[in-house]
Design a protein around this motif. Structure first.
Motif, PDB file in Angstrom:
ATOM      1  N   ASP A 221      28.793  41.528  47.650  1.00  0.00           N
ATOM      2  CA  ASP A 221      29.225  40.885  48.894  1.00  0.00           C
ATOM      3  C   ASP A 221      30.735  40.692  48.906  1.00  0.00           C
ATOM      4  OD1 ASP A 221      26.700  40.794  49.933  1.00  0.00           O
ATOM      5  OD2 ASP A 221      26.369  38.662  49.554  1.00  0.00           O
ATOM      6  N   ALA A 222      31.278  40.325  47.753  1.00  0.00           N
ATOM      7  CA  ALA A 222      32.730  40.137  47.660  1.00  0.00           C
ATOM      8  C   ALA A 222      33.459  41.460  47.876  1.00  0.00           C
ATOM      9  CB  ALA A 222      33.082  39.542  46.301  1.00  0.00           C
ATOM     10  N   LEU A 223      32.937  42.540  47.299  1.00  0.00           N
ATOM     11  CA  LEU A 223      33.569  43.848  47.478  1.00  0.00           C
ATOM     12  C   LEU A 223      33.496  44.292  48.935  1.00  0.00           C
ATOM     13  CD1 LEU A 223      34.920  46.388  46.383  1.00  0.00           C
ATOM     14  CD2 LEU A 223      32.642  47.254  45.778  1.00  0.00           C
ATOM     15  N   ARG A 224      32.369  44.041  49.567  1.00  0.00           N
ATOM     16  CA  ARG A 224      32.225  44.407  50.973  1.00  0.00           C
ATOM     17  C   ARG A 224      33.261  43.666  51.827  1.00  0.00           C
ATOM     18  NH1 ARG A 224      27.340  43.277  51.101  1.00  0.00           N
ATOM     19  NH2 ARG A 224      26.569  45.360  50.611  1.00  0.00           N
ATOM     20  N   GLU A 225      33.424  42.363  51.577  1.00  0.00           N
ATOM     21  CA  GLU A 225      34.408  41.589  52.346  1.00  0.00           C
ATOM     22  C   GLU A 225      35.821  42.064  52.059  1.00  0.00           C
ATOM     23  OE1 GLU A 225      35.998  37.009  53.028  1.00  0.00           O
ATOM     24  OE2 GLU A 225      34.047  37.329  52.050  1.00  0.00           O
ATOM     25  N   LEU A 226      36.105  42.370  50.791  1.00  0.00           N
ATOM     26  CA  LEU A 226      37.433  42.865  50.432  1.00  0.00           C
ATOM     27  C   LEU A 226      37.748  44.160  51.172  1.00  0.00           C
ATOM     28  CD1 LEU A 226      39.955  42.682  48.523  1.00  0.00           C
ATOM     29  CD2 LEU A 226      38.664  44.181  46.970  1.00  0.00           C
ATOM     30  N   ALA A 227      36.791  45.090  51.184  1.00  0.00           N
ATOM     31  CA  ALA A 227      37.016  46.381  51.841  1.00  0.00           C
ATOM     32  C   ALA A 227      37.287  46.193  53.330  1.00  0.00           C
ATOM     33  CB  ALA A 227      35.806  47.286  51.625  1.00  0.00           C
ATOM     34  N   VAL A 228      36.562  45.284  53.961  1.00  0.00           N
ATOM     35  CA  VAL A 228      36.764  45.025  55.385  1.00  0.00           C
ATOM     36  C   VAL A 228      38.159  44.436  55.630  1.00  0.00           C
ATOM     37  CG1 VAL A 228      36.031  43.576  57.324  1.00  0.00           C
ATOM     38  CG2 VAL A 228      34.323  44.774  55.935  1.00  0.00           C
ATOM     39  N   ARG A 229      38.545  43.473  54.807  1.00  0.00           N
ATOM     40  CA  ARG A 229      39.841  42.825  55.004  1.00  0.00           C
ATOM     41  C   ARG A 229      41.008  43.789  54.765  1.00  0.00           C
ATOM     42  NH1 ARG A 229      40.239  37.194  55.194  1.00  0.00           N
ATOM     43  NH2 ARG A 229      38.247  36.079  55.115  1.00  0.00           N
ATOM     44  N   LEU A 230      40.892  44.633  53.745  1.00  0.00           N
ATOM     45  CA  LEU A 230      41.989  45.550  53.440  1.00  0.00           C
ATOM     46  C   LEU A 230      42.030  46.753  54.385  1.00  0.00           C
ATOM     47  CD1 LEU A 230      42.126  45.563  49.536  1.00  0.00           C
ATOM     48  CD2 LEU A 230      43.423  44.177  51.166  1.00  0.00           C
ATOM     49  N   ALA A 231      40.903  47.017  55.046  1.00  0.00           N
ATOM     50  CA  ALA A 231      40.873  48.151  55.980  1.00  0.00           C
ATOM     51  C   ALA A 231      41.852  47.967  57.123  1.00  0.00           C
ATOM     52  CB  ALA A 231      39.458  48.344  56.525  1.00  0.00           C
ATOM     53  N   GLY A 232      42.183  46.743  57.446  1.00  0.00           N
ATOM     54  CA  GLY A 232      43.118  46.476  58.529  1.00  0.00           C
ATOM     55  C   GLY A 232      44.559  46.452  58.089  1.00  0.00           C
ATOM     56  N   THR A 233      44.828  46.854  56.852  1.00  0.00           N
ATOM     57  CA  THR A 233      46.198  46.868  56.326  1.00  0.00           C
ATOM     58  C   THR A 233      46.554  48.287  55.891  1.00  0.00           C
ATOM     59  OG1 THR A 233      45.634  46.534  53.983  1.00  0.00           O
ATOM     60  CG2 THR A 233      45.729  44.566  55.390  1.00  0.00           C
ATOM     61  N   GLU A 234      47.785  48.466  55.437  1.00  0.00           N
ATOM     62  CA  GLU A 234      48.205  49.755  54.895  1.00  0.00           C
ATOM     63  C   GLU A 234      48.253  49.720  53.364  1.00  0.00           C
ATOM     64  OE1 GLU A 234      51.862  50.849  56.731  1.00  0.00           O
ATOM     65  OE2 GLU A 234      50.957  51.136  58.717  1.00  0.00           O
ATOM     66  N   VAL A 235      47.540  48.770  52.772  1.00  0.00           N
ATOM     67  CA  VAL A 235      47.545  48.611  51.317  1.00  0.00           C
ATOM     68  C   VAL A 235      46.792  49.771  50.660  1.00  0.00           C
ATOM     69  CG1 VAL A 235      46.802  47.154  49.396  1.00  0.00           C
ATOM     70  CG2 VAL A 235      47.686  46.102  51.502  1.00  0.00           C
ATOM     71  N   GLU A 236      47.448  50.416  49.699  1.00  0.00           N
ATOM     72  CA  GLU A 236      46.798  51.471  48.922  1.00  0.00           C
ATOM     73  C   GLU A 236      46.221  50.812  47.660  1.00  0.00           C
ATOM     74  OE1 GLU A 236      47.805  55.983  47.346  1.00  0.00           O
ATOM     75  OE2 GLU A 236      49.403  54.490  47.365  1.00  0.00           O
ATOM     76  N   TRP A 237      44.883  50.815  47.565  1.00  0.00           N
ATOM     77  CA  TRP A 237      44.241  50.085  46.485  1.00  0.00           C
ATOM     78  C   TRP A 237      43.188  50.939  45.800  1.00  0.00           C
ATOM     79  CZ3 TRP A 237      38.960  48.361  46.875  1.00  0.00           C
ATOM     80  CH2 TRP A 237      38.362  48.601  48.120  1.00  0.00           C
TER      81      TRP A 237
ATOM     82  N   VAL B 132      50.567  44.275  47.101  1.00  0.00           N
ATOM     83  CA  VAL B 132      49.887  43.036  46.715  1.00  0.00           C
ATOM     84  C   VAL B 132      50.280  41.917  47.672  1.00  0.00           C
ATOM     85  CG1 VAL B 132      49.503  41.356  44.868  1.00  0.00           C
ATOM     86  CG2 VAL B 132      49.837  43.765  44.298  1.00  0.00           C
ATOM     87  N   ARG B 133      51.558  41.855  47.990  1.00  0.00           N
ATOM     88  CA  ARG B 133      52.014  40.801  48.911  1.00  0.00           C
ATOM     89  C   ARG B 133      51.436  40.988  50.309  1.00  0.00           C
ATOM     90  NH1 ARG B 133      56.649  41.548  45.498  1.00  0.00           N
ATOM     91  NH2 ARG B 133      57.541  43.132  46.870  1.00  0.00           N
ATOM     92  N   THR B 134      51.301  42.240  50.739  1.00  0.00           N
ATOM     93  CA  THR B 134      50.678  42.494  52.039  1.00  0.00           C
ATOM     94  C   THR B 134      49.211  42.110  52.012  1.00  0.00           C
ATOM     95  OG1 THR B 134      52.203  44.297  52.551  1.00  0.00           O
ATOM     96  CG2 THR B 134      50.110  44.279  53.731  1.00  0.00           C
ATOM     97  N   ALA B 135      48.516  42.458  50.929  1.00  0.00           N
ATOM     98  CA  ALA B 135      47.104  42.098  50.801  1.00  0.00           C
ATOM     99  C   ALA B 135      46.904  40.594  50.879  1.00  0.00           C
ATOM    100  CB  ALA B 135      46.545  42.645  49.484  1.00  0.00           C
ATOM    101  N   ALA B 136      47.864  39.854  50.327  1.00  0.00           N
ATOM    102  CA  ALA B 136      47.758  38.392  50.335  1.00  0.00           C
ATOM    103  C   ALA B 136      47.705  37.831  51.745  1.00  0.00           C
ATOM    104  CB  ALA B 136      48.928  37.779  49.566  1.00  0.00           C
ATOM    105  N   THR B 137      48.303  38.537  52.711  1.00  0.00           N
ATOM    106  CA  THR B 137      48.278  38.046  54.088  1.00  0.00           C
ATOM    107  C   THR B 137      46.912  38.251  54.735  1.00  0.00           C
ATOM    108  OG1 THR B 137      49.019  40.149  55.070  1.00  0.00           O
ATOM    109  CG2 THR B 137      50.727  38.619  54.311  1.00  0.00           C
ATOM    110  N   ALA B 138      46.084  39.123  54.136  1.00  0.00           N
ATOM    111  CA  ALA B 138      44.763  39.403  54.702  1.00  0.00           C
ATOM    112  C   ALA B 138      43.643  38.691  53.954  1.00  0.00           C
ATOM    113  CB  ALA B 138      44.502  40.916  54.672  1.00  0.00           C
ATOM    114  N   LEU B 139      43.982  38.018  52.861  1.00  0.00           N
ATOM    115  CA  LEU B 139      42.972  37.367  52.029  1.00  0.00           C
ATOM    116  C   LEU B 139      43.085  35.849  52.149  1.00  0.00           C
ATOM    117  CD1 LEU B 139      43.273  39.696  48.911  1.00  0.00           C
ATOM    118  CD2 LEU B 139      41.475  39.704  50.644  1.00  0.00           C
ATOM    119  N   PRO B 140      41.976  35.141  51.963  1.00  0.00           N
ATOM    120  CA  PRO B 140      41.952  33.691  52.216  1.00  0.00           C
ATOM    121  C   PRO B 140      42.552  32.878  51.067  1.00  0.00           C
ATOM    122  CG  PRO B 140      39.776  34.435  51.537  1.00  0.00           C
ATOM    123  CD  PRO B 140      40.642  35.667  51.616  1.00  0.00           C
ATOM    124  N   SER B 141      43.848  32.611  51.143  1.00  0.00           N
ATOM    125  CA  SER B 141      44.508  31.814  50.110  1.00  0.00           C
ATOM    126  C   SER B 141      44.151  30.335  50.259  1.00  0.00           C
ATOM    127  CB  SER B 141      46.027  31.988  50.194  1.00  0.00           C
ATOM    128  OG  SER B 141      46.393  33.326  49.903  1.00  0.00           O
TER     129      SER B 141
END
Length: 206
Positions: A7-23, A53-62
């Motif tokens: 479930d965590a991986l699924r949420e991560l993939a959805v959140r990062l899909a809206g960014t240009e982060v190469e992961w 990493v810094r861009t990803a941080a804007t899409a993840l729930p800090s």
């Protein structure tokens, strides 16, 4: 493959899909995604650049409460979404840790002097070799299994190695990648004790 890390991986993939982060998924979750009987304790993700990493941080729930950077259970916060630090080996980390679906998720970019080696985590050669797995309709970039096998041998993770070889047909492995991955680890001054099933593949390579 429901609940917990999936479930965590699924949420991560959805959140990062809206960014240009190469992961790229690494560690035990990448092995489990290939069908190995391994239960990940967290999700480890490599990111191609520190800025990513810094861009990803804007899409993840800090978190709203700030952690001490010296706390081993430090988590990303609104005030401090990422950490940057040098490790004893001379590599520079840009790092963040979050909780998704109740599961710990860690993202890191590691600048290392040995960027030309095919190893699992430092930025460099591994990025041109990553693969993409179709997982329940989501496209998940993952580290090559050959690179993970070399890591397991290097770290003497016998149980994880056996679980991976049970899930992945050795005949399907890219012998060239495996050779490079083993060589990359052996530059660290250790001669790897490669299992017979993999040693036969390596010695049979023309």
């Amino acid at each position: 493959m429901d609940g917990g890390w999936s479930d965590a991986l699924r949420e991560l993939a959805v959140r990062l899909a809206g960014t240009e982060v190469e992961w790229m998924l690494i560690g035990s979750a990448a092995t489990a995604l290939r069908g190995a009987a391994i239960e990940p304790g967290d999700i480890d993700v490599a990111v191609s650049t520190a800025a990513g990493v810094r861009t990803a941080a804007t899409a993840l729930p800090s978190r709203t409460a700030r952690s001490s950077p010296t706390d081993p259970l430090w988590f990303s916060s609104v005030a401090e979404p990422t950490l940057t630090f040098d490790d004893p080996g001379g590599a520079r980390w840009t790092f963040g840790r979050w909780t998704l679906a109740g599961f710990r998720v860690e993202l890191a970019h590691i600048d290392s002097p040995a960027t030309d080696l095919l190893v699992e985590t430092p930025a460099g050669a591994v990025w041109s070799e990553r693969s993409v797995l179709d997982w329940n309709g989501a496209q998940i970039p993952v580290v090559p299994v050959e690179v993970q096998l070399a890591t397991m041998i290097f770290r003497d993770q016998a149980d994880r190695l056996q679980a991976t070889l049970t899930a992945v047909d050795p005949i399907s492995l890219d012998v060239g990648l495996l050779t490079r991955a083993v060589a990359g680890r052996e530059t660290e001054g250790v001669t790897l004790q490669v299992p017979d099933v993999l040693r036969r593949l390596l010695t049979a390579r023309p």
